[in-house]
Design a protein around this motif. Structure first.
Motif, mmCIF file in Angstrom:
data_model
loop_
_atom_site.group_PDB
_atom_site.id
_atom_site.type_symbol
_atom_site.label_atom_id
_atom_site.label_comp_id
_atom_site.label_asym_id
_atom_site.label_seq_id
_atom_site.Cartn_x
_atom_site.Cartn_y
_atom_site.Cartn_z
ATOM 1 N N GLN A 50 90.019 48.623 -11.802
ATOM 2 C CA GLN A 50 91.444 48.947 -11.645
ATOM 3 C C GLN A 50 91.747 49.638 -10.315
ATOM 4 O O GLN A 50 92.901 49.701 -9.910
ATOM 5 C CB GLN A 50 91.928 49.835 -12.809
ATOM 6 N N CYS A 94 98.205 49.919 -20.600
ATOM 7 C CA CYS A 94 97.199 49.876 -19.546
ATOM 8 C C CYS A 94 97.857 50.276 -18.230
ATOM 9 O O CYS A 94 98.968 49.837 -17.945
ATOM 10 C CB CYS A 94 96.641 48.454 -19.442
ATOM 11 N N LEU A 95 97.176 51.100 -17.444
ATOM 12 C CA LEU A 95 97.761 51.544 -16.175
ATOM 13 C C LEU A 95 97.944 50.375 -15.206
ATOM 14 O O LEU A 95 98.744 50.476 -14.279
ATOM 15 C CB LEU A 95 96.888 52.636 -15.540
ATOM 16 N N HIS A 136 88.618 49.358 -24.796
ATOM 17 C CA HIS A 136 89.592 48.840 -23.827
ATOM 18 C C HIS A 136 89.020 48.929 -22.404
ATOM 19 O O HIS A 136 89.112 47.970 -21.623
ATOM 20 C CB HIS A 136 90.896 49.647 -23.968
ATOM 21 N N GLU A 137 88.405 50.069 -22.078
ATOM 22 C CA GLU A 137 87.875 50.265 -20.712
ATOM 23 C C GLU A 137 86.665 49.375 -20.448
ATOM 24 O O GLU A 137 86.528 48.816 -19.361
ATOM 25 C CB GLU A 137 87.533 51.739 -20.463
ATOM 26 N N HIS A 140 87.593 45.964 -19.450
ATOM 27 C CA HIS A 140 87.949 45.829 -18.026
ATOM 28 C C HIS A 140 86.734 45.413 -17.190
ATOM 29 O O HIS A 140 86.868 44.667 -16.221
ATOM 30 C CB HIS A 140 88.480 47.153 -17.472
#
Ligand code: NI
Length: 172
Positions: A50, A94-95, A136-137, A140
């Motif tokens: 990210q 999500c950012l 979730h992370e 990524h």
């Protein structure tokens, strides 16, 4: 130091991230930058892709109560080694997909192994929000976003909104 967060769609968010061989000072700095970026956003988790680094590194802190002691966790090469059969549905965001939220169903509990910022092996069982966040992370790191769990139409709608957001930002 804060780093800019990539906004979906971006090819760097879809790549498979590579494992870390040594926890170097450079990687520790990256992890600290990611924590500052996450707290500033504010968010409860952030993955290295990210911020445009395709390495297997995530940071999280799921303590959301105002005034509570922060519990930052830095994970190099995190891996889920066991998942509960029981599932839990949580409204995720999500950012990299600002202001968009959707229900995602995942195992309620997961056991995770990782290498910490000192290079030591760690193992812990996570539940509740922590379990959702760590899964979730880790997604990524495999080029997977929470919207990939949604029906194609919903996913396309969100992607179009993000494309518009990026066009508007570029013009501003
Ligand atoms: Ni995310």
């Amino acid at each position: 130091m804060k780093r800019p967060i990539l906004i979906h769609p971006d090819p760097r968010l879809k790549k498979l991230s590579t494992p870390i061989e040594d926890v170097t000072n450079e990687l520790r700095t990256l992890a600290n930058d990611m924590l500052s970026t996450m707290y500033d956003a504010p968010g409860i988790g952030l993955a290295a892709p990210q911020v445009g680094v395709n390495k297997r590194l995530i940071v999280l802190d799921c303590v959301k109560e105002e005034g509570a002691t922060p519990q930052p966790v830095t994970m190099f090469n995190p891996e889920v080694i066991a998942s509960s059969d029981e599932l839990n549905t949580y409204e995720e965001g999500c950012l990299s997909i600002p202001d968009q939220f959707a229900d995602v169903t995942r195992p309620t509990e997961v056991e995770v192994v990782w290498i910490d910022e000192n290079g030591a092996a760690q193992q812990r069982v996570f539940d509740g929000l922590w379990a959702t966040c760590v899964q979730h992370e880790i997604d990524h790191l495999n080029g997977k976003l929470f919207i990939d769990y949604l029906k194609p139409l919903r996913r396309q709608m969100i992607t179009r909104k993000m494309q518009k957001l990026k066009r508007d930002k570029a013009r501003a």
